[in-house]
Design an enzyme around this catalytic site. Structure first.
Site, short mmCIF file in Angstrom:
data_model
loop_
_atom_site.label_atom_id
_atom_site.label_comp_id
_atom_site.label_asym_id
_atom_site.label_seq_id
_atom_site.Cartn_x
_atom_site.Cartn_y
_atom_site.Cartn_z
CG ASP A 77 7.76 -0.70 4.57
OD1 ASP A 77 7.01 -1.17 5.43
OD2 ASP A 77 8.18 0.49 4.60
CD GLU A 130 0.57 1.15 6.70
OE1 GLU A 130 0.65 2.35 6.45
OE2 GLU A 130 1.19 0.61 7.65
O1 FUB Z 1 7.76 2.40 6.11
C1 FUB Z 1 6.86 3.46 6.24
C2 FUB Z 1 5.46 2.95 6.26
O2 FUB Z 1 5.29 2.04 7.34
C3 FUB Z 1 5.05 2.14 5.06
O3 FUB Z 1 4.83 2.89 3.92
C4 FUB Z 1 3.88 1.45 5.62
O4 FUB Z 1 3.41 0.38 4.85
C5 FUB Z 1 4.39 1.01 6.97
O5 FUB Z 1 5.11 -0.18 6.91
#
Ligand code: FUB
Length: 389
Positions: free
Chosen positions: A81, A288
């Site tokens: 991320d 997301e």
């Molecule tokens: O790293 C945990 C979660 O996985 C992140 O918050 C999301 O965007 C995904 O990459």
């Protein structure tokens, strides 16, 4: 023996599914869960349960007959991320710090059980990458329960701000803020989460007029579907397939960057005919990983489509949108999650992303970078993170 053979077949199919980017893992997971349930009912077959569960967590095998477009930026820890920013002429990366916490993989993302943040920096693309050590530890966030997910950072008036999602002690994701005089920390967390914050993946964008906005939200494990009304509903579900998809959230930040300066708004992502993308449109709807990037006066809202694994973009004329879906920036990477940031540095634009090259495990990722290229009409050239050998 028949059960072993059946489970092996399912596992092989699931791995193939990842490689071929045919993403139908939900029914397979359901099938596997049903199979596991029937195994559970037979104590005689208990060892098989152990075998099948360990198979489930090995779901991101290295690519074959392909080469990776870029190499991991660091190899001594797992990072994911990546939110990249340029401060004082240097690139700073604010990533998640993946660890093997021993938590079983599930659709809520419980296996992403991270506990601190490390900040990385580099003077030039391709140059040495420095890990500045622990910048914030979950034990120093007074309200935190578990799971430090994708963070972001911002700078204003001599202070650096680290924004992070973490579940509170009631197991509800909230967004917190921590401050430091240095871009690499250590950061001191505020006593409480940002009022009105919810869900995951904060991304802070400062516009050319100096106003800063936070984009955030994520469905499934990110809990956004539990906020369809004004209060939190543990049983909240996504809209039906033929209803408008849930949108990411945005709010302008106050001058001190510590709170929202206005009520949180839901962002609309439209198709080319001006209709909101539908919840059943898994190839294009928001899941997301919000990231805002401004290019030639236009606002590019970029995000992950989650279970179809694309990084996509939609363009608008205001930081609030609406944004019109334009296409794919990054095709699926190795591993389930896909998450990006975009930053300009020395006359070029770069995409930071992650995959699972080092571990082959979906929850142990490594950050990478590659150049992002715009066409003359403002569209973005789609990137493949693996190429033919
Ligand atoms: O790293 C945990 C979660 O996985 C992140 O918050 C999301 O965007 C995904 O990459």
């Amino acid at each position: 023996m028949q059960s072993v053979a059946f489970l092996s077949l399912l596992f092989i199919f699931r791995s193939y599914n990842q490689h071929a980017h045919l993403f139908i893992s939900f029914p397979i997971n359901l099938f596997i869960k049903m199979t596991i349930n029937s195994i559970k009912s037979s104590l005689l077959l208990a060892p098989l349960l152990v075998l099948s569960i360990s198979a489930l967590s090995q779901d991101a095998k290295p690519v074959e007959n392909k080469k990776y477009l870029s190499q991991p930026l660091v190899k001594h820890i797992y990072t994911a991320d990546p939110s990249a920013h340029v401060f004082n002429g240097k690139i700073y990366i604010y990533p998640s710090h993946d660890i093997e916490a021993g938590v079983l993989e599930n659709d809520n993302g419980d296996h992403f059980d991270m506990r601190d943040y490390h900040i990385l920096s580099l003077d030039k693309i391709g140059g040495k990458v420095t890990d500045h050590g622990v910048a914030l530890d979950i034990k120093n966030i007074p309200w935190a329960g578990r799971q430090l997910w994708a963070p972001d950072a911002a700078y204003k008036n001599g202070i650096y701000y680290l924004y992070f999602p973490v579940k509170d002690k009631q197991d509800i994701f909230r967004i917190g803020v921590a401050t430091s005089k240095s871009p690499t920390g250590p950061f001191k967390a505020a006593a409480n989460p940002i009022k009105g914050s919810l869900s995951i993946d904060p991304a802070v964008f400062t516009d050319t007029d100096g106003k800063s906005y936070m984009y955030f939200g994520g469905i499934w494990g990110g809990q956004l579907q539990r906020w369809r009304s004004t209060s939190y509903n543990l049983k909240g579900e996504e809209p039906k397939d033929n209803e408008p998809a849930m949108g990411p959230r945005v709010a302008r930040l106050s001058k001190n960057m510590l709170e929202f300066d206005e009520p949180v708004e839901e962002i609309k992502i439209l198709d080319k005919d001006g209709k909101q993308l539908l919840a059943g449109d898994h190839n294009r709807r928001f899941f997301e990983a919000s990231w805002m990037y401004k290019h030639k006066g236009k606002y590019y809202f970029t995000y992950s489509t989650g279970d179809t694994h694309y990084i996509s973009y939609a363009i608008g004329n205001s930081p609030y949108g609406p944004f019109v879906y334009k296409g794919i920036i990054l095709n699926p990477v190795q591993g389930w999650t896909n998450h990006q940031s975009i930053v300009d540095f020395k006359d070029k634009t770069y995409l930071f992303y992650h995959d699972t090259q080092l571990s082959g495990k979906t929850h142990l990722r490594n950050v990478k970078v590659t150049e992002l290229v715009f066409n003359k009409d403002g569209s973005i050239q789609t990137i493949d993170s693996v190429q033919d050998k």
